[in-house]
Design an enzyme around this catalytic site. Structure first.
Site, mmCIF file in Angstrom:
data_model
loop_
_atom_site.group_PDB
_atom_site.id
_atom_site.type_symbol
_atom_site.label_atom_id
_atom_site.label_comp_id
_atom_site.label_asym_id
_atom_site.label_seq_id
_atom_site.Cartn_x
_atom_site.Cartn_y
_atom_site.Cartn_z
ATOM 1 N N LYS A 19 57.866 11.621 -6.467
ATOM 2 C CA LYS A 19 57.547 13.167 -6.926
ATOM 3 C C LYS A 19 56.809 13.861 -5.891
ATOM 4 C CE LYS A 19 55.115 12.014 -10.727
ATOM 5 N NZ LYS A 19 54.962 10.518 -10.396
ATOM 6 N N ARG A 94 52.685 15.072 -18.694
ATOM 7 C CA ARG A 94 52.638 13.414 -18.570
ATOM 8 C C ARG A 94 52.776 12.871 -20.139
ATOM 9 N NH1 ARG A 94 50.281 12.376 -13.053
ATOM 10 N NH2 ARG A 94 51.016 10.296 -12.597
ATOM 11 N N ARG A 133 51.276 2.135 0.237
ATOM 12 C CA ARG A 133 51.302 3.593 0.353
ATOM 13 C C ARG A 133 50.015 4.141 0.922
ATOM 14 N NH1 ARG A 133 52.612 7.406 -4.778
ATOM 15 N NH2 ARG A 133 50.724 6.889 -5.373
ATOM 16 N N ARG A 166 45.104 4.909 -2.004
ATOM 17 C CA ARG A 166 44.612 5.256 -3.148
ATOM 18 C C ARG A 166 43.982 4.026 -3.979
ATOM 19 N NH1 ARG A 166 48.833 9.201 -5.942
ATOM 20 N NH2 ARG A 166 47.980 8.093 -7.633
ATOM 21 N N ARG A 177 49.532 1.760 -15.021
ATOM 22 C CA ARG A 177 50.157 3.199 -14.517
ATOM 23 C C ARG A 177 51.498 3.140 -15.203
ATOM 24 N NH1 ARG A 177 49.164 4.066 -8.411
ATOM 25 N NH2 ARG A 177 50.073 6.206 -8.741
#
Ligand code: AMP
Length: 221
Positions: A19, A94, A133, A166, A177
């Site tokens: 996203k 969300r 990431r 992160r 998540r």
């Protein structure tokens, strides 16, 4: 199709669906702001604002921050002048409550209808993408050790800032998540489908290939 008309876009998708990357590209293409609630909350956390302090624990655990905190943030942001020609929401809404609050706000402001892109990626690939990431805390650019490495290892291509991992990309938070996505966010697919606003897009493949699927789905190309 006319690219000057008001475009109010939502990118839906689980963590790791791409996203952030896709909405950055879309923001550049359409010259509208990318509004990422995750980036705004991370900034608030770094600045140690009351919002940042309230959100901190939820974010570290990979849980959603309470609706009332996030809805207020987005309501304020969407009324800034740069969002006049349109916006792309990345990571909001969300929950159904957030989606309903957004509908109410847009109606009140007399804004054009939403277009919602659901970026679909199988869960096994999401997990692979989320490990490795990296992101730039200064400008929010995202990278991946395997799939999208920066030109200089450890540094942002755009601002040369040091890249960080992160905290919520650690395995336990990633698992949480994905659970939050399944339980609270996935129902939005049906919500927008029923309103005939939904454009499902296959999110597997190269960044450019996915982007071109999105532009086609939105009839931008
Ligand atoms: P993201 O960068 O979009 O993956 O968001 C990172 C974290 O910020 C999420 O795991 C949540 O803790 C929080 N967050 C971001 N957007 C929202 C939202 N719309 N509602 C609730 N929590 C959010």
């Amino acid at each position: 199709m006319n690219e000057n008309k008001e475009r109010n876009l939502i990118l839906l998708g689980a963590a790791g669906a791409g996203k952030g990357t896709q909405s950055q590209k879309m923001a550049t293409r359409l010259n509208i702001p990318q509004i990422s609630t995750g980036d705004m909350l991370r900034q608030a956390r770094r600045d140690q604002t009351p919002l940042g302090k309230s959100a901190d624990g939820y974010m570290t655990r990979g849980e959603l921050v309470p609706d009332e905190l996030v809805i207020g943030l987005v309501e304020e942001r969407l009324q800034k002048p740069d969002a006049g020609p349109g916006f792309i929401l990345d990571g909001f809404p969300r929950t159904l409550e957030q989606a309903r609050a957004l509908d109410t706000l847009l109606k009140k402001l007399g804004r054009a209808p939403l277009q919602v892109v659901d970026v679909q990626v199988p869960e096994a690939l999401l997990v692979e993408r989320l490990s490795g990431r990296l992101s730039c805390p200064k400008d929010g650019a995202s990278y991946h050790l395997k799939f999208a490495p920066p030109k200089t290892p450890g540094h942002c291509d755009r601002c040369q800032g040091a890249l960080t991992e992160r905290a919520d990309d650690k395995p336990d938070a990633v698992k949480q998540r994905l659970v939050e996505y399944r339980n609270k966010t996935a129902p939005l697919i049906d919500y927008y489908h029923q309103q005939r606003l939904l454009h499902p897009v296959d999110g597997v493949g190269e960044v450019e290939a996915v982007f071109s699927r999105i532009t086609q789905a939105l009839q931008l190309s």
